[in-house]
Design a protein around this motif. Structure first.
Motif, PDB file in Angstrom:
ATOM      1  N   VAL A  31      20.427 100.534  37.474  1.00 25.81           N
ATOM      2  CA  VAL A  31      21.154 100.815  36.236  1.00 25.81           C
ATOM      3  C   VAL A  31      22.641 100.876  36.559  1.00 25.81           C
ATOM      4  CG1 VAL A  31      19.260 102.048  35.123  1.00 25.81           C
ATOM      5  CG2 VAL A  31      20.921 103.310  36.501  1.00 25.81           C
ATOM      6  N   LEU A  32      23.461 100.511  35.564  1.00 23.45           N
ATOM      7  CA  LEU A  32      24.913 100.583  35.685  1.00 23.45           C
ATOM      8  C   LEU A  32      25.399 101.605  34.672  1.00 23.45           C
ATOM      9  CD1 LEU A  32      25.740  96.744  35.804  1.00 23.45           C
ATOM     10  CD2 LEU A  32      25.067  98.252  37.685  1.00 23.45           C
ATOM     11  N   GLU A  33      25.897 102.726  35.158  1.00 27.51           N
ATOM     12  CA  GLU A  33      26.276 103.836  34.289  1.00 27.51           C
ATOM     13  C   GLU A  33      27.790 103.984  34.224  1.00 27.51           C
ATOM     14  OE1 GLU A  33      22.850 107.053  34.272  1.00 27.51           O
ATOM     15  OE2 GLU A  33      23.686 106.815  36.296  1.00 27.51           O
ATOM     16  N   GLY A  34      28.304 104.226  33.005  1.00 27.43           N
ATOM     17  CA  GLY A  34      29.738 104.398  32.835  1.00 27.43           C
ATOM     18  C   GLY A  34      30.159 104.332  31.379  1.00 27.43           C
ATOM     19  N   HIS A  35      29.604 103.364  30.636  1.00 25.60           N
ATOM     20  CA  HIS A  35      29.924 103.284  29.209  1.00 25.60           C
ATOM     21  C   HIS A  35      29.383 104.509  28.483  1.00 25.60           C
ATOM     22  CE1 HIS A  35      31.817  99.393  28.843  1.00 25.60           C
ATOM     23  NE2 HIS A  35      30.872  98.818  29.569  1.00 25.60           N
ATOM     24  N   THR A  36      30.090 104.920  27.425  1.00 25.35           N
ATOM     25  CA  THR A  36      29.703 106.111  26.679  1.00 25.35           C
ATOM     26  C   THR A  36      29.165 105.799  25.291  1.00 25.35           C
ATOM     27  OG1 THR A  36      31.982 106.377  25.904  1.00 25.35           O
ATOM     28  CG2 THR A  36      31.360 107.533  27.933  1.00 25.35           C
ATOM     29  N   SER A  37      29.012 104.514  24.974  1.00 22.73           N
ATOM     30  CA  SER A  37      28.444 104.110  23.692  1.00 22.73           C
ATOM     31  C   SER A  37      27.798 102.739  23.858  1.00 22.73           C
ATOM     32  CB  SER A  37      29.530 104.091  22.611  1.00 22.73           C
ATOM     33  OG  SER A  37      28.961 103.934  21.323  1.00 22.73           O
ATOM     34  N   LEU A  38      27.357 102.158  22.737  1.00 20.51           N
ATOM     35  CA  LEU A  38      26.630 100.895  22.741  1.00 20.51           C
ATOM     36  C   LEU A  38      27.399  99.791  23.457  1.00 20.51           C
ATOM     37  CD1 LEU A  38      24.253  99.127  21.600  1.00 20.51           C
ATOM     38  CD2 LEU A  38      25.699  98.771  19.579  1.00 20.51           C
ATOM     39  N   VAL A  39      26.723  99.105  24.382  1.00 17.30           N
ATOM     40  CA  VAL A  39      27.287  97.931  25.043  1.00 17.30           C
ATOM     41  C   VAL A  39      26.888  96.707  24.226  1.00 17.30           C
ATOM     42  CG1 VAL A  39      27.378  96.565  27.159  1.00 17.30           C
ATOM     43  CG2 VAL A  39      27.185  99.057  27.295  1.00 17.30           C
ATOM     44  N   LYS A  40      27.877  95.979  23.708  1.00 17.86           N
ATOM     45  CA  LYS A  40      27.608  94.878  22.785  1.00 17.86           C
ATOM     46  C   LYS A  40      27.568  93.521  23.453  1.00 17.86           C
ATOM     47  CE  LYS A  40      28.147  95.185  18.595  1.00 17.86           C
ATOM     48  NZ  LYS A  40      28.530  95.135  17.170  1.00 17.86           N
ATOM     49  N   GLY A  41      28.147  93.406  24.649  1.00 22.31           N
ATOM     50  CA  GLY A  41      28.151  92.106  25.306  1.00 22.31           C
ATOM     51  C   GLY A  41      28.257  92.231  26.810  1.00 22.31           C
ATOM     52  N   ILE A  94      18.467 100.492  20.810  1.00 23.34           N
ATOM     53  CA  ILE A  94      18.793  99.129  20.431  1.00 23.34           C
ATOM     54  C   ILE A  94      19.298  98.321  21.631  1.00 23.34           C
ATOM     55  CG2 ILE A  94      21.036 100.014  19.700  1.00 23.34           C
ATOM     56  CD1 ILE A  94      21.283  97.785  17.749  1.00 23.34           C
ATOM     57  N   VAL A  95      18.808  97.101  21.779  1.00 26.79           N
ATOM     58  CA  VAL A  95      19.252  96.202  22.861  1.00 26.79           C
ATOM     59  C   VAL A  95      20.134  95.126  22.240  1.00 26.79           C
ATOM     60  CG1 VAL A  95      18.556  94.570  24.636  1.00 26.79           C
ATOM     61  CG2 VAL A  95      17.213  96.645  24.252  1.00 26.79           C
ATOM     62  N   ARG A  96      21.384  95.086  22.686  1.00 28.37           N
ATOM     63  CA  ARG A  96      22.382  94.248  22.024  1.00 28.37           C
ATOM     64  C   ARG A  96      22.748  92.976  22.779  1.00 28.37           C
ATOM     65  NH1 ARG A  96      23.919  91.473  19.434  1.00 28.37           N
ATOM     66  NH2 ARG A  96      25.450  91.385  17.780  1.00 28.37           N
ATOM     67  N   SER A  97      22.487  92.936  24.093  1.00 25.37           N
ATOM     68  CA  SER A  97      22.891  91.772  24.863  1.00 25.37           C
ATOM     69  C   SER A  97      21.994  91.603  26.076  1.00 25.37           C
ATOM     70  CB  SER A  97      24.356  91.922  25.307  1.00 25.37           C
ATOM     71  OG  SER A  97      24.830  90.738  25.901  1.00 25.37           O
ATOM     72  N   ALA A 138      31.237  94.720  27.498  1.00 26.39           N
ATOM     73  CA  ALA A 138      32.076  95.078  26.352  1.00 26.39           C
ATOM     74  C   ALA A 138      31.347  96.115  25.531  1.00 26.39           C
ATOM     75  CB  ALA A 138      32.364  93.841  25.499  1.00 26.39           C
ATOM     76  N   SER A 139      32.072  97.127  25.042  1.00 28.29           N
ATOM     77  CA  SER A 139      31.388  98.256  24.425  1.00 28.29           C
ATOM     78  C   SER A 139      32.104  98.810  23.202  1.00 28.29           C
ATOM     79  CB  SER A 139      31.218  99.382  25.465  1.00 28.29           C
ATOM     80  OG  SER A 139      30.711 100.564  24.881  1.00 28.29           O
ATOM     81  N   VAL A 140      31.315  99.498  22.390  1.00 27.35           N
ATOM     82  CA  VAL A 140      31.826 100.243  21.244  1.00 27.35           C
ATOM     83  C   VAL A 140      32.656 101.446  21.695  1.00 27.35           C
ATOM     84  CG1 VAL A 140      31.073 101.570  19.208  1.00 27.35           C
ATOM     85  CG2 VAL A 140      29.959  99.429  19.765  1.00 27.35           C
ATOM     86  N   ILE A 157      23.328 100.059  31.278  1.00 22.82           N
ATOM     87  CA  ILE A 157      22.981  98.663  31.520  1.00 22.82           C
ATOM     88  C   ILE A 157      21.852  98.653  32.544  1.00 22.82           C
ATOM     89  CG2 ILE A 157      23.814  96.465  32.425  1.00 22.82           C
ATOM     90  CD1 ILE A 157      26.638  97.363  31.473  1.00 22.82           C
ATOM     91  N   ARG A 158      20.794  97.882  32.271  1.00 23.23           N
ATOM     92  CA  ARG A 158      19.612  97.880  33.145  1.00 23.23           C
ATOM     93  C   ARG A 158      19.440  96.508  33.796  1.00 23.23           C
ATOM     94  NH1 ARG A 158      15.239 101.774  30.900  1.00 23.23           N
ATOM     95  NH2 ARG A 158      16.377 103.038  29.389  1.00 23.23           N
ATOM     96  N   ILE A 159      18.941  96.512  35.027  1.00 22.86           N
ATOM     97  CA  ILE A 159      18.659  95.279  35.748  1.00 22.86           C
ATOM     98  C   ILE A 159      17.178  95.251  36.091  1.00 22.86           C
ATOM     99  CG2 ILE A 159      19.206  93.853  37.751  1.00 22.86           C
ATOM    100  CD1 ILE A 159      21.915  95.241  37.893  1.00 22.86           C
ATOM    101  N   PHE A 160      16.519  94.126  35.755  1.00 24.70           N
ATOM    102  CA  PHE A 160      15.083  93.967  35.990  1.00 24.70           C
ATOM    103  C   PHE A 160      14.824  92.835  36.976  1.00 24.70           C
ATOM    104  CE2 PHE A 160      15.507  95.918  31.863  1.00 24.70           C
ATOM    105  CZ  PHE A 160      14.494  96.866  31.830  1.00 24.70           C
ATOM    106  N   ASP A 161      13.857  93.047  37.842  1.00 24.58           N
ATOM    107  CA  ASP A 161      13.361  92.008  38.746  1.00 24.58           C
ATOM    108  C   ASP A 161      12.377  91.155  37.955  1.00 24.58           C
ATOM    109  OD1 ASP A 161      11.795  90.541  40.603  1.00 24.58           O
ATOM    110  OD2 ASP A 161      12.189  92.002  42.165  1.00 24.58           O
TER     111      ASP A 161
END
Length: 356
Positions: A241-251, A207-210, A264-266, A228-232
Motif C-alpha cells: 500500500v502507498l499511504e499519504g493522500h488524505t482524500s480520494l485519489v482520482k488518477g 469507491i475505486v477511481r483509477s 492525483a487527489s481530491v 493506493i493498493r498494489i496487487f500481484d
C-alpha cells in the motif's frame, strides 16, 4: 526516500496552462515531447506548448456538453474523448477533427482505455456499464452491464457507476473500478476482455477511481479513498500500500519502466512514489483545488496535472528526483517507450478522470 512538507519548501509548477472555463478533467503528453492535450467540463479539448505553456490553435469542440474523460491511442495520433451525454468521440490530433462518434452509453463516460493493438477502446460510464468498441467499425462489440437486459453480453457487475477501465498489457483482460451499489464493499473486477467472463474480484472498502497495470502485467495498482493498493496479478493478493493522500485519489499513472508512480487527489495534491520502496518522493505538489489527473511524460522528467480550478500544470520531476538523490528512477534508453505500445505512453491509453 520521502520528504516532509515541514522540512522541504513547497514546489511550484514549471508552467501553468490557463484558458479553460471549467474543470480540467484530463491531460496527456503527446509522443513528440513538446505538446500536451487537455479536456474539460467546458466542452473543449485544447492543445498546449509544453515549454511556453501557451495554447496552440483554437479549442476543439463538437458539442456543448462537458468532456469528462480522454485517452491517447497507442500510436499517439488519435485521442478518444468521453462526454457528459454518454457519447465517445475520436479526434485526429493533427487535423483537430472528429473522425468517429460512438453512441451507446446513457450517462457520463468517465473512463476510457485503448487496447495495446489499437483496435479496441473500452469505456466506463455512470450508466453502470463498461463497453468495448471496435475502432475500425465503431461497433459496440461487448457490453458488461448491470441490470436485467441482454446487450451483447450480460454480467451482473454490481457496479453502480463504472469509474475506471484498464486493459492488461496483452489486452486479454479488462479491469473495472467503480462506485458500487453496496457502499460497504467495493470491488475491482477482472474480466475476460473478449467474452466478458468474470475472472476475479479484489475487495476494497471505498469507491475505486483509477487503475493502472504495469507494462509487464505482473502488478495491478488501484486508487480510491483507501491507500493506493498494489496487487500481484499471479495470485491477486495485495502486496503493498502507498499511504499519504488524505482524500480520494482520482488518477494514477506509471513511468514507462514501472519504477515511478504519479497520483492525483481530491486532497489538492499530486504526489510521486518510488515503487522500488513504495515510499513517497519529495513533498506533495500542492494545487489550489482538487486534482483530477497526473500524467508523466515519456522520459519521466515532466509531470502534467489537471485541476478543477480550470488550469493544467507541469512540474519538473527531474529536479524533484535529483533533490531526493533518486535520478536513477528516470527511464533510460529503450525503456522510455514500452514494447507493447508503439509510440504512445502506456498509461495514457487509459485515463480515468473527473465525475460529477
Amino acid at each position: 526516500m520521502s520528504s516532509s512538507t515541514s522540512e522541504t519548501p513547497a514546489i511550484t509548477p514549471r508552467q501553468t496552462m490557463r484558458g479553460h472555463t471549467s474543470w480540467v478533467n484530463g491531460v496527456a503528453h503527446l509522443p513528440d515531447g513538446r505538446r500536451i492535450i487537455t479536456c474539460s467540463s467546458d466542452g473543449s479539448l485544447r492543445l498546449w506548448d509544453l515549454k511556453s505553456g501557451t495554447q496552440i490553435g483554437e479549442d476543439w469542440r463538437d458539442q456543448k456538453t462537458g468532456v469528462w474523460s480522454m485517452a491517447l491511442s497507442v500510436n499517439g495520433e488519435i485521442v478518444a474523448s468521453g462526454y457528459e451525454d454518454g457519447k465517445v468521440r475520436l479526434w485526429d490530433i493533427e487535423t483537430k477533427k472528429v473522425i468517429a462518434k460512438w453512441k451507446g452509453h446513457s450517462d457520463v463516460v468517465c473512463a476510457l482505455c485503448w487496447s495495446a493493438d489499437g483496435e479496441r477502446v473500452a469505456s466506463g460510464s455512470h450508466d453502470g456499464t463498461a463497453r468495448v468498441w471496435d475502432v475500425k467499425t465503431g461497433q459496440n462489440i461487448l457490453t458488461i452491464k448491470t441490470g436485467n437486459t441482454l446487450v451483447y453480453a450480460l454480467i451482473k457487475t454490481g457496479h453502480k457507476w463504472v469509474l475506471a477501465v484498464t486493459y492488461s498489457p496483452d489486452s486479454s483482460k479488462l479491469a473495472t473500478g467503480a462506485d458500487d451499489e453496496d457502499v460497504t464493499v467495493t470491488e475491482v473486477k477482472i474480466w475476460d476482455a473478449k467474452t466478458g467472463e468474470l475472472l476475479n474480484t479484489l475487495k476494497h472498502d471505498h469507491i475505486v477511481r483509477s487503475l493502472a497495470w504495469t507494462s509487464d502485467g505482473k502488478k495491478l495498482i488501484s486508487a480510491s479513498l483507501d491507500p493506493i493498493r498494489i496487487f500481484d496479478t499471479a495470485t491477486w493478493q495485495q502486496i503493498a500500500v502507498l499511504e499519504g493522500h488524505t482524500s480520494l485519489v482520482k488518477g494514477i499513472s506509471l513511468s514507462s519502466d514501472n519504477r515511478l508512480l504519479a497520483s492525483a487527489s481530491v486532497d489538492k495534491t499530486a504526489r510521486l512514489w518510488n515503487l522500488d520502496t513504495n515510499l513517497q518522493v519529495g513533498p506533495p505538489l500542492r494545487h489550489q483545488d482538487n486534482v483530477h489527473s497526473a500524467i508523466l511524460s515519456p522520459d519521466g522528467k515532466v509531470l502534467a496535472t489537471a485541476c478543477i480550478n480550470h488550469n493544467a500544470y507541469t512540474w519538473d520531476v527531474h529536479a524533484i528526483l535529483k533533490e531526493a538523490g533518486l535520478e536513477d528512477l528516470l527511464p533510460i534508453g529503450p525503456n522510455i517507450v514500452s514494447t507493447h505500445t508503439s509510440a504512445a505512453i502506456p498509461h495514457q491509453q487509459c485515463l480515468l478522470l473527473g465525475t460529477k
